[in-house]
Write a protein that holds these residues in place. Structure first.
Motif, mmCIF file in Angstrom:
data_model
loop_
_atom_site.group_PDB
_atom_site.id
_atom_site.type_symbol
_atom_site.label_atom_id
_atom_site.label_comp_id
_atom_site.label_asym_id
_atom_site.label_seq_id
_atom_site.Cartn_x
_atom_site.Cartn_y
_atom_site.Cartn_z
ATOM 1 N N GLY A 48 0.806 -1.209 0.000
ATOM 2 C CA GLY A 48 0.000 0.000 0.000
ATOM 3 C C GLY A 48 0.842 1.264 0.000
ATOM 4 N N TYR A 49 1.959 1.221 0.710
ATOM 5 C CA TYR A 49 2.873 2.363 0.677
ATOM 6 C C TYR A 49 3.403 2.580 -0.737
ATOM 7 C CZ TYR A 49 7.248 4.921 0.966
ATOM 8 O OH TYR A 49 8.264 5.812 0.732
ATOM 9 N N LYS A 50 3.690 1.496 -1.426
ATOM 10 C CA LYS A 50 4.175 1.603 -2.806
ATOM 11 C C LYS A 50 3.111 2.252 -3.695
ATOM 12 C CE LYS A 50 6.215 -1.279 -6.478
ATOM 13 N NZ LYS A 50 7.554 -0.661 -6.461
ATOM 14 N N VAL A 51 1.843 1.857 -3.492
ATOM 15 C CA VAL A 51 0.752 2.461 -4.263
ATOM 16 C C VAL A 51 0.637 3.946 -3.940
ATOM 17 C CG1 VAL A 51 -1.746 2.464 -4.671
ATOM 18 C CG2 VAL A 51 -0.527 0.290 -4.409
ATOM 19 N N TYR A 52 0.699 4.276 -2.653
ATOM 20 C CA TYR A 52 0.627 5.690 -2.273
ATOM 21 C C TYR A 52 1.766 6.477 -2.909
ATOM 22 C CZ TYR A 52 1.469 9.969 0.254
ATOM 23 O OH TYR A 52 1.718 11.285 0.538
ATOM 24 N N CYS A 56 -0.746 8.007 -5.383
ATOM 25 C CA CYS A 56 -1.469 9.006 -4.586
ATOM 26 C C CYS A 56 -0.621 10.227 -4.235
ATOM 27 C CB CYS A 56 -1.998 8.382 -3.297
ATOM 28 S SG CYS A 56 -2.885 6.832 -3.535
ATOM 29 N N ALA A 57 0.696 10.008 -4.015
ATOM 30 C CA ALA A 57 1.564 11.085 -3.552
ATOM 31 C C ALA A 57 1.730 12.201 -4.573
ATOM 32 C CB ALA A 57 2.942 10.525 -3.177
ATOM 33 N N ALA A 58 1.309 11.971 -5.807
ATOM 34 C CA ALA A 58 1.399 13.017 -6.820
ATOM 35 C C ALA A 58 0.461 14.175 -6.504
ATOM 36 C CB ALA A 58 1.077 12.447 -8.198
ATOM 37 N N CYS A 59 -0.600 13.897 -5.741
ATOM 38 C CA CYS A 59 -1.589 14.933 -5.412
ATOM 39 C C CYS A 59 -1.835 15.080 -3.913
ATOM 40 C CB CYS A 59 -2.924 14.644 -6.099
ATOM 41 S SG CYS A 59 -2.867 14.616 -7.899
ATOM 42 N N HIS A 60 -1.746 13.965 -3.175
ATOM 43 C CA HIS A 60 -2.136 13.965 -1.766
ATOM 44 C C HIS A 60 -0.918 13.930 -0.842
ATOM 45 C CE1 HIS A 60 -6.439 13.251 -2.527
ATOM 46 N NE2 HIS A 60 -6.032 12.518 -3.545
ATOM 47 N N SER A 61 -0.934 14.786 0.152
ATOM 48 C CA SER A 61 0.127 14.807 1.157
ATOM 49 C C SER A 61 -0.207 13.852 2.298
ATOM 50 C CB SER A 61 0.292 16.229 1.708
ATOM 51 O OG SER A 61 -0.917 16.656 2.329
ATOM 52 N N MET A 62 0.802 13.572 3.125
ATOM 53 C CA MET A 62 0.618 12.834 4.380
ATOM 54 C C MET A 62 1.538 13.496 5.406
ATOM 55 S SD MET A 62 0.125 8.782 3.420
ATOM 56 C CE MET A 62 -0.584 8.462 5.047
ATOM 57 N N ASP A 182 -5.646 -1.437 -13.614
ATOM 58 C CA ASP A 182 -4.946 -2.723 -13.501
ATOM 59 C C ASP A 182 -3.507 -2.615 -14.016
ATOM 60 O OD1 ASP A 182 -7.204 -3.874 -12.459
ATOM 61 O OD2 ASP A 182 -7.882 -4.760 -14.345
ATOM 62 N N GLY A 183 -2.563 -3.104 -13.210
ATOM 63 C CA GLY A 183 -1.158 -3.109 -13.612
ATOM 64 C C GLY A 183 -0.450 -1.785 -13.467
ATOM 65 N N LEU A 184 -1.102 -0.795 -12.855
ATOM 66 C CA LEU A 184 -0.502 0.536 -12.741
ATOM 67 C C LEU A 184 0.769 0.522 -11.905
ATOM 68 C CD1 LEU A 184 -0.772 3.559 -13.360
ATOM 69 C CD2 LEU A 184 -2.152 3.774 -11.284
ATOM 70 N N VAL A 185 0.782 -0.301 -10.853
ATOM 71 C CA VAL A 185 1.945 -0.420 -9.971
ATOM 72 C C VAL A 185 2.513 -1.819 -10.097
ATOM 73 C CG1 VAL A 185 2.723 -0.414 -7.571
ATOM 74 C CG2 VAL A 185 1.066 1.291 -8.354
ATOM 75 N N GLN A 186 3.819 -1.908 -10.178
ATOM 76 C CA GLN A 186 4.477 -3.204 -10.296
ATOM 77 C C GLN A 186 4.833 -3.718 -8.906
ATOM 78 O OE1 GLN A 186 5.012 -4.962 -13.238
ATOM 79 N NE2 GLN A 186 5.579 -6.615 -11.837
ATOM 80 N N TYR A 187 4.137 -4.771 -8.464
ATOM 81 C CA TYR A 187 4.432 -5.349 -7.160
ATOM 82 C C TYR A 187 5.718 -6.174 -7.224
ATOM 83 C CZ TYR A 187 -0.079 -4.094 -5.032
ATOM 84 O OH TYR A 187 -1.140 -3.424 -4.495
ATOM 85 N N ASP A 188 6.389 -6.272 -6.074
ATOM 86 C CA ASP A 188 7.657 -6.996 -6.017
ATOM 87 C C ASP A 188 7.477 -8.502 -5.863
ATOM 88 O OD1 ASP A 188 9.014 -4.579 -6.183
ATOM 89 O OD2 ASP A 188 9.023 -4.305 -4.008
ATOM 90 N N ASN A 189 6.258 -8.943 -5.574
ATOM 91 C CA ASN A 189 6.009 -10.377 -5.419
ATOM 92 C C ASN A 189 5.022 -10.837 -6.487
ATOM 93 O OD1 ASN A 189 3.570 -9.300 -4.526
ATOM 94 N ND2 ASN A 189 4.103 -9.552 -2.367
ATOM 95 N N ASP A 201 -4.708 -2.736 -0.552
ATOM 96 C CA ASP A 201 -3.402 -2.504 0.056
ATOM 97 C C ASP A 201 -3.238 -1.056 0.517
ATOM 98 O OD1 ASP A 201 -2.623 -5.138 -0.328
ATOM 99 O OD2 ASP A 201 -1.732 -4.743 -2.291
ATOM 100 N N VAL A 202 -3.659 -0.099 -0.300
ATOM 101 C CA VAL A 202 -3.475 1.301 0.080
ATOM 102 C C VAL A 202 -4.391 1.670 1.242
ATOM 103 C CG1 VAL A 202 -5.172 2.465 -1.423
ATOM 104 C CG2 VAL A 202 -2.997 3.584 -0.894
ATOM 105 N N VAL A 203 -5.558 1.033 1.356
ATOM 106 C CA VAL A 203 -6.421 1.274 2.516
ATOM 107 C C VAL A 203 -5.760 0.729 3.779
ATOM 108 C CG1 VAL A 203 -8.603 0.641 3.622
ATOM 109 C CG2 VAL A 203 -8.596 1.425 1.256
ATOM 110 N N ASN A 204 -5.129 -0.431 3.688
ATOM 111 C CA ASN A 204 -4.381 -0.961 4.832
ATOM 112 C C ASN A 204 -3.283 0.011 5.259
ATOM 113 O OD1 ASN A 204 -5.089 -3.638 5.993
ATOM 114 N ND2 ASN A 204 -5.017 -4.298 3.866
ATOM 115 N N PHE A 205 -2.602 0.580 4.283
ATOM 116 C CA PHE A 205 -1.553 1.554 4.580
ATOM 117 C C PHE A 205 -2.132 2.805 5.238
ATOM 118 C CE2 PHE A 205 0.735 5.384 3.010
ATOM 119 C CZ PHE A 205 1.887 5.240 3.768
#
Length: 251
Positions: A48-52, A56-62, A182-189, A201-205
């Motif tokens: 989820g962090y990878k997705v953010y 998401c980080a292109a527009c949303h801060s944390m 679909d496929g926007l982010v490349q997972y490591d597993n 995943d991003v909701v879990n994050f």
């Protein structure tokens, strides 16, 4: 009299328009962090962090999350240092009274995508994207709501008013286009990066970011419950013994 009639007509029109759209109820997902025994799925949170980070980080801060907090979800200290150093952080002023840029450190907070609200609004059709640090806590049924929103886009077309249709958003339309595909982010597993999986995943994050103390709070709660159970048992045994002794003395 005429003014009253016109006002009444406008009120009826506004009421009819407001009641025209009702958002769909949120999808119900079985989250690991729910319930008294809830816990964090750290593999999912890392994805989820990878997705953010990549979407998401292109527009949303944390703004409330620092890089060193990533150790809590399974990143090593060296990995956190590398992640932090990949960002440029504005610091200062220096001895000359000037602000300067430097590599990030683990103690720094996540770097926002825009320097101010005006820049954020200008880049997003006049709308300032909300900070996501506490988004799960800030929305009713937050986890299910955010998941439903991310997976609820009916089509990617922009309407004439420049908004995008989403039946889970309170107004039915919002300024944000569908952020996931679909496929926007490349997972490591071997996990497939479908829209549903990335949203999960991003909701879990985001849940972890909103309530990082959840697991420790649950553990403390269980200890308190166990303490009161033992205390109750001891009280009952002591009470029974006292009354038994009193009964034996009378007889």
């Amino acid at each position: 009299m005429l003014i009253r009639i016109i006002s009444f007509i406008l009120l009826l029109t506004h009421t009819a328009f407001a009641e025209e759209f009702k958002p769909l109820p949120n999808k119900k997902i079985d989250w690991n962090f729910e319930g008294i025994m809830g816990y964090f799925n750290r593999e999912s949170i890392q994805r989820g962090y990878k997705v953010y980070k990549e979407v998401c980080a292109a527009c949303h801060s944390m703004k409330r999350v620092s890089f060193r907090n990533l150790v809590d979800i399974g990143f090593s200290e060296d990995e956190v240092k590398q992640i932090a150093a990949s960002y440029q952080v504005t610091d200062g002023p220096n001895d000359l009274g000037e602000m300067f840029e430097r590599n990030g450190t683990p103690s720094d907070y996540f770097v926002p995508p825009f320097n101010n609200k005006e820049a954020a609004a200008s880049a997003n059709n006049g709308v300032v994207p909300p900070d996501l640090s506490l988004i799960i806590k800030a929305r009713h049924d937050g986890a299910n709501y955010v998941y439903s929103l991310l997976t609820g886009y009916k089509n990617g077309e922009q309407s004439e008013d420049g908004l995008y249709s989403n039946p889970y958003f309170p107004a039915g339309k919002l300024a944000m286009a569908a952020p996931l595909s679909d496929g926007l982010v490349q997972y490591d597993n071997d996990k497939q990066s479908t829209v549903e999986n990335m949203a999960y995943d991003v909701v879990n994050f985001l849940q972890w970011a909103s309530e990082p103390e959840l697991e420790s709070r649950h553990k403390l709660g269980l200890k308190v419950i166990a303490y009161f159970i033992v205390l109750t048992v001891l009280f009952i045994l002591t009470n029974n013994k006292l009354w038994r002794n009193l009964y034996q003395k009378k007889h």
